[in-house]
Design a protein around this motif. Structure first.
Motif, PDB file in Angstrom:
ATOM      1  N   ARG A  31     -17.336  -6.966   7.204  1.00 26.27           N
ATOM      2  CA  ARG A  31     -16.991  -6.702   5.902  1.00 26.27           C
ATOM      3  C   ARG A  31     -16.948  -8.239   5.291  1.00 26.27           C
ATOM      4  N   GLU A  92     -12.610  -9.298   8.505  1.00 32.81           N
ATOM      5  CA  GLU A  92     -12.173  -7.872   8.402  1.00 32.81           C
ATOM      6  C   GLU A  92     -13.472  -6.919   8.314  1.00 32.81           C
ATOM      7  N   GLY A  98     -10.090   2.064   3.798  1.00 35.20           N
ATOM      8  CA  GLY A  98      -9.669   1.636   2.798  1.00 35.20           C
ATOM      9  C   GLY A  98      -8.939   0.220   2.664  1.00 35.20           C
ATOM     10  N   ASP A 100      -8.170  -2.357   5.409  1.00 38.49           N
ATOM     11  CA  ASP A 100      -8.452  -2.872   6.494  1.00 38.49           C
ATOM     12  C   ASP A 100      -7.980  -4.160   6.995  1.00 38.49           C
TER      13      ASP A 100
ATOM     14  N   TYR B  31      -2.028  -2.613  -1.720  1.00 39.59           N
ATOM     15  CA  TYR B  31      -2.181  -2.550  -0.399  1.00 39.59           C
ATOM     16  C   TYR B  31      -1.392  -3.343   0.465  1.00 39.59           C
ATOM     17  N   TYR B  33       0.220  -4.382   4.394  1.00 41.08           N
ATOM     18  CA  TYR B  33       0.027  -4.667   5.657  1.00 41.08           C
ATOM     19  C   TYR B  33       1.351  -5.453   6.742  1.00 41.08           C
ATOM     20  N   SER B  48      -2.100  -0.716   8.026  1.00 45.76           N
ATOM     21  CA  SER B  48      -2.013  -0.850   6.757  1.00 45.76           C
ATOM     22  C   SER B  48      -1.529   0.360   5.864  1.00 45.76           C
ATOM     23  N   PHE B  49      -1.228   0.038   4.650  1.00 46.16           N
ATOM     24  CA  PHE B  49      -0.380   1.226   3.999  1.00 46.16           C
ATOM     25  C   PHE B  49      -0.997   1.098   2.387  1.00 46.16           C
ATOM     26  N   TYR B  50      -1.295   2.227   2.074  1.00 49.78           N
ATOM     27  CA  TYR B  50      -1.852   2.555   0.661  1.00 49.78           C
ATOM     28  C   TYR B  50      -1.465   3.935   0.012  1.00 49.78           C
ATOM     29  N   SER B  55      -3.094   3.675   6.078  1.00 48.19           N
ATOM     30  CA  SER B  55      -4.337   3.696   5.945  1.00 48.19           C
ATOM     31  C   SER B  55      -4.916   3.467   7.230  1.00 48.19           C
ATOM     32  N   GLU B  56      -4.491   2.497   8.002  1.00 51.48           N
ATOM     33  CA  GLU B  56      -5.114   2.373   9.158  1.00 51.48           C
ATOM     34  C   GLU B  56      -4.021   1.797  10.458  1.00 51.48           C
ATOM     35  N   GLY B  98      -8.420  -2.905  -1.686  1.00 50.43           N
ATOM     36  CA  GLY B  98      -8.454  -2.305  -0.179  1.00 50.43           C
ATOM     37  C   GLY B  98      -9.508  -3.118   0.622  1.00 50.43           C
ATOM     38  N   GLY B  99     -10.556  -3.705   0.136  1.00 55.73           N
ATOM     39  CA  GLY B  99     -11.654  -4.236   0.963  1.00 55.73           C
ATOM     40  C   GLY B  99     -12.414  -5.180   0.201  1.00 55.73           C
TER      41      GLY B  99
END
Lengths: 114, 114
Positions: A31, A92, A98, A100, B31, B33, B48-50, B55-56, B98-99
Motif C-alpha cells: 500500500r 504498509e 482498514g 493497517d 486509528y 496502534y 490496530s484499533f478503530y 481492526s487487525e 486508516g490507509g
C-alpha cells in the motif's frame, strides 16, 4: 512471509558527506512505504511514499520509491551530527481491515562524525 | 504540535503480574496502534484499533493481550500475565485515517519483566 530489508545496517560518515540508505521489500498487497528516524525512543515520521518515481523532499532529506523494482532510497545531503540516528523503513499492506499495521525493516544505524 | 503521549515511561513488574500501558493518541486521530520493540530487534506490529474494536492483529497479539479505549482520550494495552519475553519497548501510534495515512508514534513505555 512479508519482508523489508534495509542496507547497510550501519554506516559511519563524516559531516558534510551525502548518504544513501536503501530499503527493499517483498510483500503481498503493498500500500505504501514509510521512512522514520529513531533517535532515542519514538520513531519520528519522515516520508510516506505511495507512487513510483515521485521524489519527496524535506530540507536535506529526500526519498523516492520504485514499485517495479520494489525498493526505496532515502538520501541525506550535507550531513550534520544531528542526523545521527537509526533510520527505519516500514511498509504498509492492504489488510482489508482498514487500520493497517506496518512491517518494519531492521533499520540503518547512521553515525555522522564531526 | 500535537503528539502521542504514553505513561509510564518505564514499568518494572514481576513475572505473572498484569500490566496496563497507557496512551493518549493525537486528539483528532481515529486509528490507534500498538507496536513493540525487543532490545536490538525490529519494531513489530501488535494490534490496530478503530471504532472501538480491533481492526487487525498480529500473531504476537495472543490471548494474554487486550486493548481498550476506556474513555474519549485514552487507549490502553493490557498484558494479563507477563512473561520474561514480554520485556520490550511498547510504542503506541495513531493516525488520522486508516490507509496511506502517516502513523505518529509516542515515546514508548519500557517494560521490564523480572
Amino acid at each position: 512471509e512479508d519482508k523489508v530489508v534495509q542496507s547497510p545496517l550501519s554506516l559511519v560518515v563524516h559531516e558534510g558527506d551525502t548518504v544513501t540508505l536503501n530499503c527493499s521489500y517483498e510483500v503481498t498487497n503493498f500500500r505504501s512505504l514509510l521512512w522514520y528516524k529513531q533517535e532515542k525512543k519514538a520513531p519520528t515520521f519522515l516520508f510516506m511514499l505511495t507512487s513510483s518515481g515521485i521524489e519527496k523532499k524535506s530540507g536535506r532529506l529526500s526519498s523516492i520509491l520504485d514499485k517495479k523494482e520494489l525498493f526505496s532510497i532515502l538520501n541525506i545531503t550535507a550531513t550534520q551530527t544531528g542526523d545521527s540516528a537509526i533510520y527505519l523503513c516500514a511498509v504498509e499492506l492492504y489488510s482489508g481491515g482498514g487500520a493497517d499495521g506496518l512491517t518494519f525493516g531492521k533499520g540503518t544505524h547512521l553515525i555522522i562524525q564531526p | 504540535e500535537p503528539e502521542v503521549t504514553q505513561t509510564p515511561s518505564h514499568q518494572v513488574t514481576q513475572m505473572g503480574q498484569e500490566v496496563i500501558l497507557r496512551c493518549v493518541p493525537i486528539s483528532n486521530h481515529l486509528y490507534f496502534y500498538w507496536y513493540r520493540q525487543i532490545l536490538g530487534q525490529k519494531v513489530e506490529f501488535l494490534v490496530s484499533f478503530y471504532n472501538n474494536e480491533i481492526s487487525e492483529k498480529s500473531e504476537i497479539f495472543d490471548d494474554q493481550f487486550s486493548v481498550e479505549r476506556p474513555d474519549g482520550s485514552n487507549f490502553t494495552l493490557k498484558i494479563r500475565s507477563t512473561k520474561l519475553e514480554d520485556s520490550a519497548m511498547y510504542f503506541c501510534a495513531s493516525s488520522e485515517g486508516g490507509g496511506s495515512y502517516e502513523q505518529y508514534f509516542g515515546p514508548g513505555t519500557r517494560l521490564t519483566v523480572t
